[in-house]
Design a protein around this motif. Sequence first.
Motif, PDB file in Angstrom:
ATOM      1  N   THR A   5     105.449   2.505 -23.181  1.00 12.02           N
ATOM      2  CA  THR A   5     104.860   1.168 -23.043  1.00 12.02           C
ATOM      3  C   THR A   5     103.778   1.169 -21.969  1.00 12.02           C
ATOM      4  OG1 THR A   5     106.614   0.499 -21.521  1.00 12.02           O
ATOM      5  CG2 THR A   5     106.887  -0.094 -23.852  1.00 12.02           C
ATOM      6  N   TYR A   9     100.548  -0.569 -23.322  1.00 12.55           N
ATOM      7  CA  TYR A   9     100.196  -1.836 -22.693  1.00 12.55           C
ATOM      8  C   TYR A   9      98.903  -1.713 -21.882  1.00 12.55           C
ATOM      9  CZ  TYR A   9     104.868  -3.652 -23.841  1.00 12.55           C
ATOM     10  OH  TYR A   9     106.000  -4.067 -24.484  1.00 12.55           O
ATOM     11  N   GLU A  12      96.143  -1.844 -24.396  1.00 14.44           N
ATOM     12  CA  GLU A  12      96.019  -3.206 -24.932  1.00 14.44           C
ATOM     13  C   GLU A  12      95.320  -4.121 -23.922  1.00 14.44           C
ATOM     14  OE1 GLU A  12      96.699  -6.167 -27.901  1.00 14.44           O
ATOM     15  OE2 GLU A  12      97.074  -4.023 -27.989  1.00 14.44           O
ATOM     16  N   THR A  35      97.989 -11.635 -24.963  1.00 16.15           N
ATOM     17  CA  THR A  35      98.447 -10.416 -25.631  1.00 16.15           C
ATOM     18  C   THR A  35      99.949 -10.373 -25.834  1.00 16.15           C
ATOM     19  OG1 THR A  35      98.657  -9.216 -23.543  1.00 16.15           O
ATOM     20  CG2 THR A  35      96.526  -9.040 -24.704  1.00 16.15           C
ATOM     21  N   LEU A  37     101.984  -9.563 -23.431  1.00 17.99           N
ATOM     22  CA  LEU A  37     102.511  -8.568 -22.493  1.00 17.99           C
ATOM     23  C   LEU A  37     103.040  -9.273 -21.250  1.00 17.99           C
ATOM     24  CD1 LEU A  37      99.581  -5.983 -22.730  1.00 17.99           C
ATOM     25  CD2 LEU A  37     101.702  -6.021 -24.042  1.00 17.99           C
ATOM     26  N   LEU A  42     102.010  -5.818 -16.119  1.00 21.41           N
ATOM     27  CA  LEU A  42     100.577  -5.542 -16.054  1.00 21.41           C
ATOM     28  C   LEU A  42     100.135  -5.297 -14.608  1.00 21.41           C
ATOM     29  CD1 LEU A  42      99.144  -8.105 -18.627  1.00 21.41           C
ATOM     30  CD2 LEU A  42      99.173  -5.607 -18.829  1.00 21.41           C
TER      31      LEU A  42
END
Length: 143
Positions: A5, A9, A12, A35, A37, A42
């Motif tokens: 991920t 991520y 993304e 998104t 997420l 993040l």
Amino acid sequence: MRISTKGRYSLEALLYMALLPEGEYTSTRAIAENTGLSDGYLEQLFIPLRKAGIVQGIRGPQGGYLPGRAPQKITVGEILRTVEGALEPVDCVKSKLCPMAKDCMSQHTWAELYKEINDCVDAVTLADLAKAYETLDQVEYAI
């Protein structure tokens, strides 16, 4: 080899940023909302990405993040290696410490696969991904 991920991520989030108008800062909260997420995740991912110069951040009410360089100068490989580490399919590809290295019959296969993986992800830029994403809505299907 699996991309976790972290890699997915990060890619993304950076794609989202590359699709924004050039020079427009965005927050991790805005990225998360658009998104799906996790905002907290993040923030964690952006630490190594900032250190590598892949993202640039500014603090304050008008701050946020934007790509650290032009999207055509950021490769998928650079992003993935920053958050995932080396993309080797098996541990012994880069390490010469394997006791079987001298007699390993599959070492050449793993080394070739490692080279192909790196060549592939280094050939695709963030700008390439953004261009491909923008053309998704323009595709018409006919049967």
